[in-house]
Motif scaffolding. Structure first.
Motif, PDB file in Angstrom:
ATOM      1  N   UNK A  90       0.934  -1.144  -0.018  1.00 23.69           N
ATOM      2  CA  UNK A  90      -0.024   0.011   0.073  1.00 23.69           C
ATOM      3  C   UNK A  90       0.913   1.151   0.093  1.00 23.69           C
ATOM      4  N   UNK A  91       0.285   2.302  -0.586  1.00 22.86           N
ATOM      5  CA  UNK A  91       0.971   3.589  -0.167  1.00 22.86           C
ATOM      6  C   UNK A  91       0.852   3.749   1.302  1.00 22.86           C
ATOM      7  N   UNK A  92       1.771   4.127   1.996  1.00 21.79           N
ATOM      8  CA  UNK A  92       1.853   4.089   3.340  1.00 21.79           C
ATOM      9  C   UNK A  92       2.681   5.251   3.974  1.00 21.79           C
ATOM     10  N   UNK A  93       2.602   5.395   5.265  1.00 22.54           N
ATOM     11  CA  UNK A  93       3.433   6.430   6.148  1.00 22.54           C
ATOM     12  C   UNK A  93       3.314   6.131   7.383  1.00 22.54           C
ATOM     13  N   UNK A  94       4.184   6.801   8.135  1.00 21.29           N
ATOM     14  CA  UNK A  94       4.605   6.761   9.528  1.00 21.29           C
ATOM     15  C   UNK A  94       3.556   7.620  10.287  1.00 21.29           C
ATOM     16  N   UNK A  95       2.781   7.150  11.310  1.00 22.80           N
ATOM     17  CA  UNK A  95       2.326   8.290  12.148  1.00 22.80           C
ATOM     18  C   UNK A  95       2.910   8.119  13.825  1.00 22.80           C
ATOM     19  N   UNK A  96       3.741   9.188  13.940  1.00 20.86           N
ATOM     20  CA  UNK A  96       4.293   9.226  15.351  1.00 20.86           C
ATOM     21  C   UNK A  96       3.291   8.872  16.340  1.00 20.86           C
ATOM     22  N   UNK A  97       3.792   8.021  17.300  1.00 15.66           N
ATOM     23  CA  UNK A  97       3.072   7.677  18.697  1.00 15.66           C
ATOM     24  C   UNK A  97       4.002   8.250  19.821  1.00 15.66           C
ATOM     25  N   UNK A  98       3.308   9.016  20.666  1.00 17.84           N
ATOM     26  CA  UNK A  98       3.920   9.455  21.894  1.00 17.84           C
ATOM     27  C   UNK A  98       5.253  10.054  21.751  1.00 17.84           C
ATOM     28  N   UNK A  99       5.758  10.606  20.633  1.00 20.76           N
ATOM     29  CA  UNK A  99       7.190  11.211  20.457  1.00 20.76           C
ATOM     30  C   UNK A  99       8.185  10.022  20.443  1.00 20.76           C
ATOM     31  N   UNK A 100       7.847   8.808  20.142  1.00 27.60           N
ATOM     32  CA  UNK A 100       8.997   7.525  20.103  1.00 27.60           C
ATOM     33  C   UNK A 100       9.591   8.005  18.495  1.00 27.60           C
ATOM     34  N   UNK A 101      10.987   7.982  19.024  1.00 29.14           N
ATOM     35  CA  UNK A 101      11.609   7.847  17.545  1.00 29.14           C
ATOM     36  C   UNK A 101      11.863   6.708  16.879  1.00 29.14           C
ATOM     37  N   UNK A 102      11.558   5.457  17.542  1.00 28.82           N
ATOM     38  CA  UNK A 102      11.642   4.047  16.849  1.00 28.82           C
ATOM     39  C   UNK A 102      10.478   3.440  16.797  1.00 28.82           C
ATOM     40  N   UNK A 103       9.183   3.819  17.093  1.00 30.90           N
ATOM     41  CA  UNK A 103       8.241   3.229  16.967  1.00 30.90           C
ATOM     42  C   UNK A 103       6.819   4.258  16.487  1.00 30.90           C
ATOM     43  N   UNK A 104       6.537   3.854  15.383  1.00 35.60           N
ATOM     44  CA  UNK A 104       5.284   4.719  14.853  1.00 35.60           C
ATOM     45  C   UNK A 104       4.078   3.689  14.268  1.00 35.60           C
ATOM     46  N   UNK A 105       3.124   4.452  14.126  1.00 37.11           N
ATOM     47  CA  UNK A 105       1.886   3.588  13.515  1.00 37.11           C
ATOM     48  C   UNK A 105       2.050   3.410  11.893  1.00 37.11           C
TER      49      UNK A 105
END
Length: 201
Positions: A90-105
């Motif tokens: 899919x076309x996709x993107x990262x959505x940041x979670x709680x300011x984490x630099x290594x884990x995004x939705x």
């Protein structure tokens, strides 16, 4: 209903009413039904699905099974697969979670919007691929369970694995509506009348 059926109404004496041989009339019905089913799959499903999600046509062609009409089965059907499609397709993107630099939705392009996919993206990585999330599930332990001291299933990956995205069936459920089925019915009437006119005139 998680499928599209393409079929003509059954008319008693249809061949006789038009003065056409019964076998020839049946062939007209089958040909027009199958041409319509192919058109529905390509124009009403695969092309708009690809445009909405970025998933390649070849994947949707594979995940939308087309069962054609024949002499023993007067209707054609299009049935979507419930197997997941890799999120990276899919076309996709990262959505940041709680300011984490290594884990995004993972957000994938969806029908008229976006959808959260199972997994995560490491925003700090170079390629930013959607990866499967490690998980823990409780195990159902009973009297006959082997190794009852193991109370959980752990899904830990030694090497990163691709995250699973939504299936063609999930997309089908939100994208196909009465309007889609009406367009299919209109196209079938057009194709049938086209063949009938060629036979009669």
């Amino acid at each position: 209903m998680n499928r599209i059926d393409v079929s003509l109404p059954q008319f008693e004496g249809g061949a006789a009413a038009f003065g056409i041989d019964e076998k020839r009339f049946a062939r007209i019905e089958i040909n027009s039904t199958n041409r319509t089913a192919r058109w529905v799959k390509r124009v009403l499903l695969v092309e708009p699905f690809t445009k909405a999600t970025g998933v390649r046509r070849v994947i949707f062609n594979d995940r939308l099974r087309l069962d054609l009409a024949n002499t023993g089965r007067p209707e054609a059907s299009i049935v979507p697969s419930s197997a997941t499609i890799p999120a990276r397709s899919y076309r996709h993107r990262a959505s940041p979670v709680g300011g984490s630099k290594t884990n995004a939705r993972v957000l994938v392009d969806w029908w008229r919007g976006e959808k959260v996919a199972a997994g995560f993206i490491n925003p700090s990585s170079t390629r930013k691929l959607p990866l499967a999330t490690r998980s823990v599930r409780e195990r159902n332990v009973h009297a006959k369970t082997k190794l009852p001291h193991i109370t959980q299933y752990r899904y830990d990956y030694r090497a990163p694995e691709d995250a699973n995205g939504p299936s063609a069936a999930a997309l089908f459920r939100v994208a196909v509506d009465d309007s889609t089925r009406e367009q299919a019915a209109d196209r079938l009437a057009f194709e049938f009348n086209l063949d009938l006119d060629k036979e009669l005139f």
